[in-house]
Design a protein around this motif. Structure first.
Motif, PDB file in Angstrom:
ATOM      1  N   ARG A 132     -33.162  19.157  39.952  1.00 30.38           N
ATOM      2  CA  ARG A 132     -32.546  19.992  40.991  1.00 30.38           C
ATOM      3  C   ARG A 132     -33.043  19.581  42.377  1.00 30.38           C
ATOM      4  O   ARG A 132     -32.263  19.524  43.334  1.00 30.38           O
ATOM      5  CB  ARG A 132     -32.856  21.466  40.743  1.00 30.38           C
ATOM      6  CG  ARG A 132     -32.106  22.050  39.592  1.00 30.38           C
ATOM      7  CD  ARG A 132     -32.378  23.534  39.447  1.00 30.38           C
ATOM      8  NE  ARG A 132     -31.677  24.066  38.297  1.00 30.38           N
ATOM      9  CZ  ARG A 132     -32.238  24.790  37.338  1.00 30.38           C
ATOM     10  NH1 ARG A 132     -33.533  25.087  37.390  1.00 30.38           N
ATOM     11  NH2 ARG A 132     -31.524  25.227  36.335  1.00 30.38           N
ATOM     12  N   THR A 133     -34.345  19.313  42.480  1.00 31.21           N
ATOM     13  CA  THR A 133     -34.918  18.913  43.767  1.00 31.21           C
ATOM     14  C   THR A 133     -34.303  17.606  44.259  1.00 31.21           C
ATOM     15  O   THR A 133     -33.938  17.482  45.428  1.00 31.21           O
ATOM     16  CB  THR A 133     -36.455  18.776  43.657  1.00 31.21           C
ATOM     17  OG1 THR A 133     -36.996  20.054  43.299  1.00 31.21           O
ATOM     18  CG2 THR A 133     -37.078  18.298  44.951  1.00 31.21           C
ATOM     19  N   VAL A 134     -34.184  16.624  43.363  1.00 29.65           N
ATOM     20  CA  VAL A 134     -33.580  15.339  43.733  1.00 29.65           C
ATOM     21  C   VAL A 134     -32.133  15.560  44.173  1.00 29.65           C
ATOM     22  O   VAL A 134     -31.693  15.046  45.206  1.00 29.65           O
ATOM     23  CB  VAL A 134     -33.675  14.329  42.573  1.00 29.65           C
ATOM     24  CG1 VAL A 134     -32.806  13.105  42.848  1.00 29.65           C
ATOM     25  CG2 VAL A 134     -35.116  13.912  42.350  1.00 29.65           C
ATOM     26  N   ALA A 135     -31.362  16.316  43.402  1.00 32.83           N
ATOM     27  CA  ALA A 135     -29.962  16.570  43.748  1.00 32.83           C
ATOM     28  C   ALA A 135     -29.852  17.281  45.090  1.00 32.83           C
ATOM     29  O   ALA A 135     -29.017  16.923  45.930  1.00 32.83           O
ATOM     30  CB  ALA A 135     -29.285  17.391  42.646  1.00 32.83           C
ATOM     31  N   ASN A 136     -30.702  18.270  45.319  1.00 33.40           N
ATOM     32  CA  ASN A 136     -30.676  19.002  46.592  1.00 33.40           C
ATOM     33  C   ASN A 136     -31.030  18.095  47.761  1.00 33.40           C
ATOM     34  O   ASN A 136     -30.427  18.186  48.834  1.00 33.40           O
ATOM     35  CB  ASN A 136     -31.619  20.203  46.550  1.00 33.40           C
ATOM     36  CG  ASN A 136     -31.110  21.304  45.646  1.00 33.40           C
ATOM     37  OD1 ASN A 136     -29.923  21.386  45.345  1.00 33.40           O
ATOM     38  ND2 ASN A 136     -32.015  22.141  45.182  1.00 33.40           N
ATOM     39  N   LYS A 137     -32.009  17.222  47.568  1.00 32.88           N
ATOM     40  CA  LYS A 137     -32.417  16.305  48.643  1.00 32.88           C
ATOM     41  C   LYS A 137     -31.300  15.313  48.952  1.00 32.88           C
ATOM     42  O   LYS A 137     -31.024  15.025  50.120  1.00 32.88           O
ATOM     43  CB  LYS A 137     -33.705  15.576  48.263  1.00 32.88           C
ATOM     44  CG  LYS A 137     -34.268  14.737  49.382  1.00 32.88           C
ATOM     45  CD  LYS A 137     -34.635  15.602  50.571  1.00 32.88           C
ATOM     46  CE  LYS A 137     -35.274  14.786  51.671  1.00 32.88           C
ATOM     47  NZ  LYS A 137     -35.620  15.600  52.839  1.00 32.88           N
ATOM     48  N   VAL A 138     -30.639  14.792  47.921  1.00 32.82           N
ATOM     49  CA  VAL A 138     -29.509  13.888  48.145  1.00 32.82           C
ATOM     50  C   VAL A 138     -28.412  14.624  48.919  1.00 32.82           C
ATOM     51  O   VAL A 138     -27.859  14.099  49.887  1.00 32.82           O
ATOM     52  CB  VAL A 138     -28.972  13.315  46.813  1.00 32.82           C
ATOM     53  CG1 VAL A 138     -27.628  12.627  47.008  1.00 32.82           C
ATOM     54  CG2 VAL A 138     -29.983  12.354  46.217  1.00 32.82           C
ATOM     55  N   GLY A 139     -28.120  15.842  48.514  1.00 32.62           N
ATOM     56  CA  GLY A 139     -27.126  16.640  49.238  1.00 32.62           C
ATOM     57  C   GLY A 139     -27.508  16.837  50.691  1.00 32.62           C
ATOM     58  O   GLY A 139     -26.676  16.692  51.596  1.00 32.62           O
TER      59      GLY A 139
END
Length: 120
Positions: free
Chosen positions: A97-104
């Motif tokens: 989730r953290t990786v996805a949020n950071k990419v977003g």
């Protein structure tokens, strides 16, 4: 070089890290990983996903299923290689989730308007 279809962009980055699940010794070597981001120029609701039927799916798969179930438009897919985060003591789901949020965040996707789909 392979050319992407019009309306998409792609990027990759390599990184190294020491998995906390493994004992760290002076001889320990870091794990290597490549992350790839594939993004349409604008978020889209026109997408499909196929997930493993494995009884122990990796964290990116669990989070990916949540994203698909949310029916939000997808702003990007972030793919990691080699590391599926299936260790029961790890924080893989939160990490995905953290990786996805950071990419977003880096793509300028904020709030609930669209999602980043993690994959492994």
């Amino acid at each position: 070089r392979t050319k992407l279809p019009e309306g998409f962009r792609c990027g990759t980055a390599g990184l190294q890290f020491f998995p906390f699940e493994l004992p760290r010794t002076p001889e320990s070597k870091p794990a290597s990983m490549t992350m790839t981001v594939i993004a349409p120029d604008t978020p889209t609701s026109s997408y499909a996903a196929m997930f493993t039927q494995n009884a122990f799916p990796g964290a990116p798969i669990k989070v990916g299923r949540e994203v698909v179930a949310s029916k939000k438009p997808v702003a990007a897919i972030v793919v990691n290689n080699k590391i599926s985060n299936v260790h029961p003591k790890g924080s893989g789901v939160q990490d995905a989730r953290t990786v996805a949020n950071k990419v977003g965040e880096l793509l300028g996707v904020t709030g609930d308007a669209a999602a980043v789909l993690p994959s492994s």
